[in-house]
Scaffold this motif. Structure first.
Motif, short mmCIF file in Angstrom:
data_model
loop_
_atom_site.label_atom_id
_atom_site.label_comp_id
_atom_site.label_asym_id
_atom_site.label_seq_id
_atom_site.Cartn_x
_atom_site.Cartn_y
_atom_site.Cartn_z
N VAL A 108 9.67 -22.25 -4.50
CA VAL A 108 8.70 -22.07 -5.63
C VAL A 108 9.57 -21.09 -6.62
O VAL A 108 10.11 -19.97 -6.24
CB VAL A 108 7.42 -21.18 -5.39
N ASP A 109 9.97 -21.27 -7.72
CA ASP A 109 11.03 -20.63 -8.57
C ASP A 109 10.40 -20.51 -10.04
O ASP A 109 9.63 -21.00 -10.54
CB ASP A 109 12.33 -21.63 -8.69
N ILE A 110 10.50 -19.12 -10.32
CA ILE A 110 10.27 -18.89 -11.90
C ILE A 110 11.51 -18.79 -12.71
O ILE A 110 12.47 -18.24 -12.30
CB ILE A 110 9.56 -17.42 -11.99
N ASN A 111 11.16 -19.68 -13.82
CA ASN A 111 12.43 -19.86 -14.93
C ASN A 111 11.98 -18.90 -16.21
O ASN A 111 10.99 -19.10 -16.50
CB ASN A 111 12.99 -20.98 -15.20
N ARG A 112 12.98 -18.10 -16.85
CA ARG A 112 12.43 -17.57 -18.20
C ARG A 112 13.60 -17.62 -19.02
O ARG A 112 14.50 -16.70 -18.83
CB ARG A 112 12.07 -16.22 -17.79
N GLY A 113 13.61 -18.31 -19.98
CA GLY A 113 14.70 -18.51 -20.95
C GLY A 113 14.28 -17.12 -22.08
O GLY A 113 13.58 -16.49 -21.77
N PRO A 114 15.22 -17.09 -22.93
CA PRO A 114 15.06 -16.08 -24.02
C PRO A 114 13.84 -15.91 -24.70
O PRO A 114 13.27 -15.23 -25.19
CB PRO A 114 16.20 -16.10 -24.87
#
Length: 132
Positions: free
Chosen positions: A77-83
């Protein structure tokens, strides 16, 4: 963006003295406006439901996709956050299983909700995997 397209189209239209820059600029503006009109509906079409044994994910307007991911099958379970997402305080939650067809991504979650959901899913997945 629309203002820039209109300005560039008008500048080229006046310099070239042909009607094609007006048509191209108008088509780009029209496509952009139609796309912006459908954004709220596309956002409402994404959803998830935590059930007793699995997570049910829904996405799509015309071609709807429903995926049920059993808690015991979740591997990551992964959290991704771009700019841009960081600037608005949003995150994208991604679930990975052994099957590539059941990969689920939930975009646009507030960061606190994404972190809480990740922690809950990891704890539930660990408890379900021990019974296998």
């Amino acid at each position: 963006m629309i203002v820039v397209v209109v300005a560039v189209g008008a500048l080229v239209g006046f310099l070239v003295d042909h009607p094609w820059p007006w048509f191209v600029g108008g088509a780009i503006v029209l496509v952009t406006l139609v796309t912006l009109a459908f954004v709220p509906r596309r956002i409402r079409s994404i959803g998830y439901l935590l059930r007793d044994d699995d997570l049910l994910f829904r996405r799509g307007i015309m071609w709807q996709r429903f995926v049920a991911v059993p808690y015991g099958r979740m591997q990551l379970v992964d959290i991704n956050r771009g700019p841009l997402a960081r600037a608005f305080g949003l995150a994208e939650l991604k679930f990975v299983t052994a099957s590539p067809a059941t990969g689920v991504t939930i975009p646009g979650l507030p960061l606190e909700e994404a972190e809480g959901l990740r922690d809950h899913l990891v704890s539930v997945a660990e408890s379900r995997r021990t019974g296998l």
